[in-house]
Design a protein around this motif. Structure first.
Motif, PDB file in Angstrom:
ATOM      1  N   ALA A 171      10.884   0.023  -3.346  1.00 12.93           N
ATOM      2  CA  ALA A 171      10.921   1.136  -2.401  1.00 12.93           C
ATOM      3  C   ALA A 171      12.358   1.540  -2.107  1.00 12.93           C
ATOM      4  O   ALA A 171      12.684   2.735  -2.003  1.00 12.93           O
ATOM      5  N   ALA A 172      13.246   0.546  -1.992  1.00 12.54           N
ATOM      6  CA  ALA A 172      14.649   0.835  -1.721  1.00 12.54           C
ATOM      7  C   ALA A 172      15.298   1.565  -2.895  1.00 12.54           C
ATOM      8  O   ALA A 172      16.083   2.499  -2.707  1.00 12.54           O
TER       9      ALA A 172
ATOM     10  N   ALA B  10      13.064  11.802  -5.248  1.00  9.23           N
ATOM     11  CA  ALA B  10      12.347  10.625  -4.758  1.00  9.23           C
ATOM     12  C   ALA B  10      11.072  11.030  -4.029  1.00  9.23           C
ATOM     13  O   ALA B  10      10.009  10.436  -4.218  1.00  9.23           O
ATOM     14  N   MET B  11      11.180  12.070  -3.211  1.00  7.71           N
ATOM     15  CA  MET B  11      10.006  12.498  -2.451  1.00  7.71           C
ATOM     16  C   MET B  11       8.984  13.182  -3.354  1.00  7.71           C
ATOM     17  O   MET B  11       7.785  13.167  -3.058  1.00  7.71           O
ATOM     18  N   ALA B  12       9.452  13.794  -4.436  1.00  6.61           N
ATOM     19  CA  ALA B  12       8.506  14.355  -5.409  1.00  6.61           C
ATOM     20  C   ALA B  12       7.664  13.233  -6.005  1.00  6.61           C
ATOM     21  O   ALA B  12       6.437  13.361  -6.182  1.00  6.61           O
ATOM     22  N   THR B  13       8.325  12.108  -6.292  1.00  5.09           N
ATOM     23  CA  THR B  13       7.584  10.936  -6.774  1.00  5.09           C
ATOM     24  C   THR B  13       6.673  10.385  -5.683  1.00  5.09           C
ATOM     25  O   THR B  13       5.523  10.015  -5.931  1.00  5.09           O
ATOM     26  N   LEU B  14       7.219  10.351  -4.476  1.00  3.99           N
ATOM     27  CA  LEU B  14       6.459   9.823  -3.342  1.00  3.99           C
ATOM     28  C   LEU B  14       5.231  10.676  -3.060  1.00  3.99           C
ATOM     29  O   LEU B  14       4.164  10.172  -2.710  1.00  3.99           O
TER      30      LEU B  14
ATOM     31  N   ASN C 283      13.576  -3.843   8.298  1.00  2.32           N
ATOM     32  CA  ASN C 283      13.245  -2.477   8.694  1.00  2.32           C
ATOM     33  C   ASN C 283      12.437  -1.762   7.621  1.00  2.32           C
ATOM     34  O   ASN C 283      11.535  -0.983   7.925  1.00  2.32           O
ATOM     35  N   ILE C 284      12.734  -2.024   6.360  1.00  2.00           N
ATOM     36  CA  ILE C 284      11.938  -1.412   5.284  1.00  2.00           C
ATOM     37  C   ILE C 284      10.544  -2.041   5.259  1.00  2.00           C
ATOM     38  O   ILE C 284       9.527  -1.342   5.157  1.00  2.00           O
ATOM     39  N   ALA C 285      10.485  -3.358   5.389  1.00  2.00           N
ATOM     40  CA  ALA C 285       9.204  -4.069   5.332  1.00  2.00           C
ATOM     41  C   ALA C 285       8.307  -3.735   6.510  1.00  2.00           C
ATOM     42  O   ALA C 285       7.096  -4.023   6.467  1.00  2.00           O
TER      43      ALA C 285
ATOM     44  N   ALA D  76       8.455   4.510   4.686  1.00  6.26           N
ATOM     45  CA  ALA D  76       7.254   5.306   4.420  1.00  6.26           C
ATOM     46  C   ALA D  76       6.790   5.129   2.974  1.00  6.26           C
ATOM     47  O   ALA D  76       5.592   5.069   2.688  1.00  6.26           O
ATOM     48  N   PHE D  77       7.759   5.049   2.040  1.00  5.71           N
ATOM     49  CA  PHE D  77       7.428   4.852   0.623  1.00  5.71           C
ATOM     50  C   PHE D  77       6.662   3.551   0.433  1.00  5.71           C
ATOM     51  O   PHE D  77       5.659   3.488  -0.296  1.00  5.71           O
ATOM     52  N   LEU D  78       7.131   2.497   1.124  1.00  3.69           N
ATOM     53  CA  LEU D  78       6.504   1.190   0.974  1.00  3.69           C
ATOM     54  C   LEU D  78       5.086   1.184   1.539  1.00  3.69           C
ATOM     55  O   LEU D  78       4.217   0.468   1.037  1.00  3.69           O
TER      56      LEU D  78
END
Length: 655
Positions: free
Chosen positions: A522-523, A591-595, A506-508, A563-565
């Motif tokens: 990403a995880a 995390a989203m600030a980094t993203l 699901n992440i991939a 989405a990060f990946l």
């Protein structure tokens, strides 16, 4: 500081209701518009679907014709065996040493009618039954029937292959059509209704073609062959037999029109019931929580009753065709038997020919009866085909252009004079202008139905604009293929979507071909790694179809990791933290600030605590941007944003 967002809209008159699937758009307009079933048009279109298999169909027709020809010749040859048998019986009873002419002359004086019968028989006085000749005739008929069976079996195998390939192509066309339909189409269609068309209706079309097409082809050629033999044996009796044709056609026509309408209602009711079952099953927990079990059961009973009435009526009315056709065929059989007997007695026909003609009359009415017995299946299949054709004929998205975005995409987004509405007579967004510089974080807030989700749906080009344009790095996204535009964007929705598979899969999904280390990075960045190790199989834990074996917050984290990946240039977060707890929300903000670093980000939020650090906050009401600025500027302005903020963070109301 990133470039400031500019908003400039003309005022709109009167309140406007906003929203796409989650707002006040066209959602909820379930089902399809009913129209009068057109059996002929839909049946011809269904047959045209076999055009790519026309060579195979021609071979099948030739095999069927050969099989029918051999089958049709059989009764005539069997009639000759009957004549041989009767001639042997008569010859054995006659005295030897006299000629046939003498016996007939004697019968003319004693019994003229019997003389007519003897004149048509090729007997030899004193000679009995020629069993060898009869045996040869029977062997010939057996050989003919065996060859006819072989041809028929080959024809069935060939034609069934053509039918299955046709249905295969139809499924591909439906799948391709679904991919080309606009999002607005799905807003108007209950999922169960759409699934019913894609699965139940196509399966019904497949069964109808498989069970009826071969039989219809065989019946048509059999009628032609039998008619030829009947006119060859006796034109008079053939004309009598043809009387049953208009009677049968009238019966099929009158009953068919009525039953076709009911079959259309039957499959529409099936789709309606499927939609209700799908909704009730998906929301099973809510049904229990709010105690709406009886209402759901009552709604199910009502729709089930409607399906029962339509199905019973369709099957009952179409079921009348077969017994009526049997009755007409039996009357035809009796008339032919009586007239044939009189003609044998008058010496104008051989008894073998009468026997063959009676068999032909049965073979002639049999195809009509078979077609009548298949009427309910035919009408049901054509009704299903009509529903599939309605899906295939639905309006598609505008054609894909051939433009391209610059590489790499920097992420400058601009709205220029954008007008948009879900319905032509209901104004939503009017003359919207804004610009977001690369790397800016744009937060969009406002009351429910203000148009926040609609704004990002337009960026993703889920809907086409009425006028104006949206550009990415100066390129109008309407001039770029949708797939290319969306590849530069990542989106995390409030409603999570996970497929049945492992957490790793699901992440991939965000970037096919990602390495194991990239998936794990990403995880870790989105804190999926924190809860995965508590699961029995870690990243290999299989998420079930409903995702019920992990919490709502954990599902949300997985979608954020996806989405990060994908590493998009433009990031859209639509209430992405609404399902997580407060502590996880704080972690996700980091995390989203980094993203969001180096990416243009649009963040839709009701919880204002999640967007305090946004570069620019847009406050929307009724499809208009009424305020913009950063968090402190908007609080100092004491406008719409201030009121929203106070409603969330003000002290508890005292009595």
């Amino acid at each position: 500081m990133s470039e400031k967002v500019v908003a400039n809209e003309r005022p709109k008159h009167g309140p406007q209701r906003m929203g796409g699937p989650g707002g006040g758009g066209p959602h909820g307009m379930g089902g399809t518009g009913e129209k009068a079933a057109n059996f002929g048009v839909s049946a011809r279109r269904l047959l045209r679907a076999l055009r790519p298999e026309r060579a195979v169909v021609i071979v099948s027709v030739l095999l069927t014709a050969a099989s029918v020809a051999l089958t049709v010749v059989g009764p005539k040859i069997l009639g000759h065996a009957t004549d041989l048998l009767l001639e042997g019986i008569v010859g054995a009873q006659m005295p030897a040493g006299v000629t046939k002419e003498q016996i007939v002359a004697q019968a003319e004086r004693d019994n003229p009618q019997f003389a007519d019968l003897l004149r048509n028989l090729n007997f030899e006085p004193g000679v009995g039954i020629d069993f060898r000749a009869i045996g040869m005739v029977l062997l010939l008929v057996l050989a003919l029937y065996v060859v006819a069976f072989v041809f028929s079996a080959i024809q069935g195998w060939v034609l069934n292959g053509a039918i299955q390939r046709t249905v295969y192509r139809m499924r591909k066309e439906v799948a391709k059509k679904i991919e080309s339909l606009p999002l607005s189409y799905f807003d108007k269609q209950p999922r169960g209704e759409l699934l019913s068309r894609v699965t139940n209706d196509i399966d019904n079309v497949s069964q109808t073609l498989q069970q009826t097409l071969m039989q219809l082809l065989n019946s048509l050629l059999l009628v032609i062959g039998v008619l030829f033999m009947m006119f060859y044996i006796s034109p008079t009796l053939a004309l009598v037999a043809l009387v049953s044709v208009p009677v049968g056609m009238a019966v099929v026509g009158v009953i068919g029109k009525r039953s076709q309408k009911l079959f259309k209602e039957n499959w529409a009711a099936t789709g309606d019931l499927n939609a209700h079952i799908e909704e009730a099953y998906t929301g099973h927990a809510l049904v229990k929580v709010f105690g709406r079990k009886r209402e759901v059961e009552a709604e199910f009973a009502e729709r089930n009753e409607r399906l029962y009435r339509a199905g019973f009526g369709a099957q009952f009315i179409s079921g009348l065709i077969m017994p009526i056709m049997f009755f007409v065929g039996n009357l035809n059989y009796v008339v032919i038997a009586v007239l044939g007997g009189l003609r044998v007695a008058s010496g104008t026909m051989n008894i073998g020919d009468v026997q063959a003609f009676i068999q032909y009359s049965r073979q002639f009415t049999q195809p009509l009866t078979q077609v009548a017995s298949m009427a309910n299946l035919l009408q049901s299949g054509v009704a299903s085909a009509e529903r599939v054709f309605e899906l295939l004929d639905a309006d598609e998205m505008s054609p894909e252009p051939e433009g391209h975005l610059p590489a790499p995409v920097e992420g400058r987004i601009e709205f220029e004079g954008v007008d948009f509405s879900y319905k032509p007579d209901v104004e939503l967004i009017r003359d919207l202008n804004l610009a977001a510089a690369p790397g800016q974080t744009i937060a969009i807030v406002g009351p429910t139905g203000a148009g926040k989700t609609t704004l990002v749906n337009l960026i993703m080009r889920f809907y086409d604009l009425d006028s104006g344009r949206i550009t990415v790095d100066g390129v109008d996204i309407a001039t770029v293929p949708r797939g290319e535009a969306r590849r530069s964007m990542g989106m995390v929705l409030q409603d999570t979507w996970l497929f049945g598979g492992t957490i790793r899969d699901n992440i991939a999904y965000g970037r096919p071909g990602a390495t194991e280390e990239e998936i794990l990075d990403a995880a870790r960045a989105t804190f999926v790694d924190r809860f995965v190790h508590s699961l029995p199989d870690g990243y290999d834990t299989v998420i079930d179809e409903e995702g019920s074996n992990i919490s709502a917050g954990e599902k949300q984290l997985i979608t954020i990791a996806r989405a990060f990946l994908s590493d998009p240039a433009v990031l859209i977060l639509d209430e992405a933290t609404s399902s997580v707890d407060t502590r996880t929300e704080l972690l996700l903000q980091h995390a989203m600030a980094t993203l969001r670093t180096g990416r243009t980000s649009f963040v839709i939020a009701h919880r204002l605590s999640t967007i305090r650090d946004a570069d620019v906050i847009l406050v929307m009401e009724d499809g208009r941007i009424v305020e913009q600025g950063n968090h402190h500027q908007l609080l100092d302005a004491r406008g719409a944003y201030y009121e929203l903020y106070q409603s969330q963070f003000a002290a508890a109301i005292t009595e």
